[in-house]
Design a protein around this motif. Structure first.
Motif, mmCIF file in Angstrom:
data_model
loop_
_atom_site.group_PDB
_atom_site.id
_atom_site.type_symbol
_atom_site.label_atom_id
_atom_site.label_comp_id
_atom_site.label_asym_id
_atom_site.label_seq_id
_atom_site.Cartn_x
_atom_site.Cartn_y
_atom_site.Cartn_z
ATOM 1 N N LEU A 294 -2.396 -1.796 -5.692
ATOM 2 C CA LEU A 294 -1.386 -2.376 -4.825
ATOM 3 C C LEU A 294 -0.120 -2.644 -5.621
ATOM 4 C CD1 LEU A 294 -3.608 -4.872 -2.800
ATOM 5 C CD2 LEU A 294 -2.858 -2.578 -2.141
ATOM 6 N N SER A 295 1.025 -2.214 -5.118
ATOM 7 C CA SER A 295 2.309 -2.381 -5.804
ATOM 8 C C SER A 295 3.203 -3.313 -4.994
ATOM 9 C CB SER A 295 3.015 -1.029 -5.973
ATOM 10 O OG SER A 295 2.232 -0.148 -6.742
ATOM 11 N N PRO A 296 3.697 -4.387 -5.604
ATOM 12 C CA PRO A 296 4.628 -5.253 -4.885
ATOM 13 C C PRO A 296 5.892 -4.484 -4.522
ATOM 14 C CG PRO A 296 4.590 -5.801 -7.231
ATOM 15 C CD PRO A 296 3.476 -4.829 -6.999
ATOM 16 N N VAL A 297 6.316 -4.609 -3.275
ATOM 17 C CA VAL A 297 7.474 -3.875 -2.775
ATOM 18 C C VAL A 297 8.550 -4.860 -2.332
ATOM 19 C CG1 VAL A 297 8.302 -2.234 -1.050
ATOM 20 C CG2 VAL A 297 6.016 -1.968 -2.011
ATOM 21 N N ASN A 298 9.752 -4.656 -2.833
ATOM 22 C CA ASN A 298 10.905 -5.428 -2.374
ATOM 23 C C ASN A 298 11.833 -4.511 -1.601
ATOM 24 O OD1 ASN A 298 10.177 -7.905 -3.600
ATOM 25 N ND2 ASN A 298 10.979 -7.217 -5.561
ATOM 26 N N TYR A 299 12.425 -5.011 -0.551
ATOM 27 C CA TYR A 299 13.337 -4.173 0.226
ATOM 28 C C TYR A 299 14.484 -5.023 0.770
ATOM 29 C CZ TYR A 299 11.297 -6.051 4.555
ATOM 30 O OH TYR A 299 10.884 -6.881 5.560
ATOM 31 N N LYS B 26 -1.186 11.755 5.096
ATOM 32 C CA LYS B 26 -1.187 10.512 5.871
ATOM 33 C C LYS B 26 0.238 10.025 6.113
ATOM 34 C CE LYS B 26 -5.732 8.849 4.358
ATOM 35 N NZ LYS B 26 -6.461 7.762 3.658
ATOM 36 N N PHE B 27 1.077 10.162 5.083
ATOM 37 C CA PHE B 27 2.477 9.759 5.229
ATOM 38 C C PHE B 27 3.166 10.616 6.288
ATOM 39 C CE2 PHE B 27 6.978 10.043 4.030
ATOM 40 C CZ PHE B 27 7.313 8.704 3.939
ATOM 41 N N ASN B 28 2.963 11.920 6.217
ATOM 42 C CA ASN B 28 3.574 12.818 7.202
ATOM 43 C C ASN B 28 3.082 12.526 8.615
ATOM 44 O OD1 ASN B 28 5.021 14.135 5.195
ATOM 45 N ND2 ASN B 28 3.477 15.723 4.903
ATOM 46 N N TYR C 126 16.926 -0.099 1.373
ATOM 47 C CA TYR C 126 16.398 0.311 0.078
ATOM 48 C C TYR C 126 15.082 -0.415 -0.204
ATOM 49 C CZ TYR C 126 20.820 2.590 -0.919
ATOM 50 O OH TYR C 126 21.913 3.429 -0.875
ATOM 51 N N PHE C 127 14.129 0.338 -0.731
ATOM 52 C CA PHE C 127 12.830 -0.190 -1.144
ATOM 53 C C PHE C 127 12.673 0.075 -2.638
ATOM 54 C CE2 PHE C 127 12.574 0.546 3.301
ATOM 55 C CZ PHE C 127 11.623 -0.327 3.825
ATOM 56 N N ILE C 128 12.214 -0.927 -3.361
ATOM 57 C CA ILE C 128 12.003 -0.758 -4.800
ATOM 58 C C ILE C 128 10.600 -1.243 -5.149
ATOM 59 C CG2 ILE C 128 13.039 -3.015 -5.345
ATOM 60 C CD1 ILE C 128 14.064 -1.680 -7.956
ATOM 61 N N ARG D 46 0.825 -1.212 0.000
ATOM 62 C CA ARG D 46 0.000 0.000 0.000
ATOM 63 C C ARG D 46 0.864 1.269 0.000
ATOM 64 N NH1 ARG D 46 -2.301 0.886 4.469
ATOM 65 N NH2 ARG D 46 -0.916 -0.430 5.701
ATOM 66 N N LEU D 47 2.156 1.118 -0.196
ATOM 67 C CA LEU D 47 3.080 2.237 -0.057
ATOM 68 C C LEU D 47 2.731 3.408 -0.964
ATOM 69 C CD1 LEU D 47 6.864 1.838 0.566
ATOM 70 C CD2 LEU D 47 6.058 3.632 -0.945
#
Length: 296
Positions: A155-160, A34-36, A110-112, A18-19
């Motif tokens: 929704l975006s898949p996130v790798n970190y 919301k992020f802040n 790192y998050f991509i 949900r990033l």
């Protein structure tokens, strides 16, 4: 996304797929309200006396972001190889460069993730023609990135990966396995504290088991200057001549490897850098077996 603060990394991890609902192209990658609020409540205001003006400075100091177009200068994925079943494996190389002032940062992650390029969509869909002919008059549709907000919140898949933890290079990573023991390389999301297949909750999602392993993705080149002083052993075109030339330049070494004794003839060479079968860097040295066997 580069994170230089452990608490920021935790916040980004909790957002998961949900990033992009909190930070993305719709807010120029600066983060929405919301992020802040999450930065303020989970990091800055833990002691209860923080000023919300600190949010901007915190993000500037501990978060950096770079974006790239998917294919860049190439038109399609590059062919790498074919697997045992004949399926083609292709890749899309993308380079990101982040500069770090510290040699040993206390924390680095790192998050991509993929996202929609709304500006490019607008450049393609932003005009229409008054006729079916190519030379028809163009009319601007007045589209804006915010018009795509609803479809942009997919929704975006996130790798970190955590690169530095407590001032040390992280040596641990993880992968996922299905209940039957097979390695899962597809999208993953978290649901009720468990890892599941897919970008989001679905009737066909399968529970996954996270397995810890050694981190082989991180390559530490901080010792590069020291390694560059070591000679490189090239491929031998004439093995015998190459060995003789190397040995001729060696300083006398004792075959017991005791530097206190200066033998007249070299038995052990200095270290050289060589390349392994999997393109890995290897150290190698030469031993003059003929002289050592002869007892010279």
């Amino acid at each position: 996304i580069q994170s230089r603060h452990p608490e920021l990394t935790k916040v980004l991890q909790t957002m998961g797929e949900r990033l992009t609902k909190f930070i993305g192209p719709l807010n120029q990658w600066k983060g929405n309200d919301k992020f802040n609020d999450m930065i303020y409540s989970n990091i800055l205001n833990k002691a209860g006396n923080a000023d919300k003006k600190e949010i901007s400075d915190f993000k500037n100091n501990f978060m950096k972001i770079e974006t790239r177009k998917l294919f860049g200068d190439i038109k399609s994925p590059l062919f790498e190889k074919s697997d045992s079943e004949g399926k083609q494996i292709r890749s899309v190389p993308i380079n990101f460069d982040f500069h770090i002032e510290q040699l040993n940062p206390s924390h680095l992650a790192y998050f991509i993730l993929p996202y929609m390029d709304f500006d490019s969509i607008i450049s393609v869909l932003g005009t229409t023609t008054t006729s079916s002919e190519k030379e028809g008059n163009s009319i601007g549709l007045g589209l804006r990135p915010s018009d795509f907000e609803k479809i942009g919140n997919f929704l975006s898949p996130v790798n970190y990966d955590i690169v530095f933890k407590d001032g040390r290079v992280s040596k641990e990573s993880f992968f996922y396995k299905t209940p039957d023991g097979k390695i899962w390389t597809g999208p993953v999301h978290r649901a009720e504290g468990s890892y599941m297949t897919g970008n989001g909750p679905s009737f066909d999602s399968i529970a996954l088991q996270a397995e810890q392993t050694k981190n082989v993705k991180i390559q530490d080149f901080r010792n590069r200057k020291g390694m560059m002083t070591v000679g490189i052993m090239n491929d031998f075109q004439d093995d015998a001549a190459t060995v003789r030339n190397v040995l001729a330049r060696l300083q006398p070494k004792d075959k017991s490897l005791n530097p206190a004794n200066n033998a007249k003839d070299p038995y052990i060479s200095d270290l050289f850098l060589s390349i392994g079968t999997r393109k890995s860097s290897k150290f190698m040295f030469l031993v003059n077996i003929e002289r050592s066997d002869a007892g010279v």
